[in-house]
Design an enzyme around this catalytic site. Structure first.
Site, PDB file in Angstrom:
ATOM      1  N   HIS A 108      -3.862   6.585   8.130  1.00 40.45           N
ATOM      2  CA  HIS A 108      -3.342   5.323   7.586  1.00 40.45           C
ATOM      3  C   HIS A 108      -2.566   5.585   6.302  1.00 40.45           C
ATOM      4  O   HIS A 108      -2.891   6.492   5.544  1.00 40.45           O
ATOM      5  CB  HIS A 108      -4.474   4.322   7.315  1.00 40.45           C
ATOM      6  CG  HIS A 108      -5.592   4.884   6.485  1.00 40.45           C
ATOM      7  ND1 HIS A 108      -6.557   5.708   7.001  1.00 40.45           N
ATOM      8  CD2 HIS A 108      -5.889   4.761   5.176  1.00 40.45           C
ATOM      9  CE1 HIS A 108      -7.409   6.057   6.059  1.00 40.45           C
ATOM     10  NE2 HIS A 108      -7.019   5.503   4.930  1.00 40.45           N
ATOM     11  N   PHE A 109      -1.546   4.788   6.107  1.00 40.53           N
ATOM     12  CA  PHE A 109      -0.790   4.803   4.861  1.00 40.53           C
ATOM     13  C   PHE A 109      -1.472   3.899   3.844  1.00 40.53           C
ATOM     14  O   PHE A 109      -1.996   2.837   4.207  1.00 40.53           O
ATOM     15  CB  PHE A 109       0.631   4.262   5.082  1.00 40.53           C
ATOM     16  CG  PHE A 109       1.607   5.300   5.567  1.00 40.53           C
ATOM     17  CD1 PHE A 109       2.365   6.025   4.654  1.00 40.53           C
ATOM     18  CD2 PHE A 109       1.775   5.535   6.925  1.00 40.53           C
ATOM     19  CE1 PHE A 109       3.279   6.971   5.094  1.00 40.53           C
ATOM     20  CE2 PHE A 109       2.683   6.485   7.368  1.00 40.53           C
ATOM     21  CZ  PHE A 109       3.429   7.207   6.453  1.00 40.53           C
TER      22      PHE A 109
END
Ligand code: ZN
Length: 150
Positions: A108-109
């Site tokens: 995930h960013f």
């Protein structure tokens, strides 16, 4: 819910949120991605942008998943810029626990809005509780903003 590639993991924060239409702190579900407010934000409006597929590394994503994930990051930047008027952003991915990944199995960013003068991290830590009290309200506000951005 469509999982392309990676299998849903019941213990995974992102897979749980993907499977639960009522999940709190989810602010949007663009194609192939999930946008979730971080429960322990570095800053107000700290959004986690995850692919729908339960995959642990950017290199595990195929081209479509990669494109959808990056489009979701762009959408997040646009909506946060419009809603919160930050002066900058930190956008990054922690790969592996040693690099600080809290959910190492589902890449995930982090999209963290930045304002001039917000760099003192002790107050940020102290304010985690305060921020959390406002988290539900922030989530509601951003949900509406993302819905309007479609
Ligand atoms: Zn997952």
């Amino acid at each position: 819910m469509e999982y392309i590639g990676g299998e849903p993991e019941p213990g995974c924060l992102f897979c749980r949120a993907l499977a639960d239409p009522e999940a709190e702190l989810v602010v949007d579900r663009p194609p192939g991605a999930l946008l979730l407010l971080n429960k322990f934000p570095y800053n107000s409006g700290h959004v986690l942008v995850a692919p729908a597929a339960h995959k642990g590394d950017l290199t595990d994503l195929d081209m479509q998943e990669t494109a959808q994930l990056m489009a979701a990051v762009q959408l997040t930047l646009r909506v946060l810029r419009q809603e919160l008027r930050p002066e900058g952003f930190n956008v990054g991915v922690n790969l592996g626990r040693v690099a600080g990944a809290g959910v190492p199995d589902h890449v995930h960013f982090h999209v963290v809005p930045r304002w001039n003068g917000d760099t003192n991290f002790m107050p940020v830590l102290a304010e985690v509780k305060v921020v959390n009290e406002h988290l539900t309200r922030t989530a509601e506000k951003l949900r509406q903003a993302f819905a309007a951005a479609h």
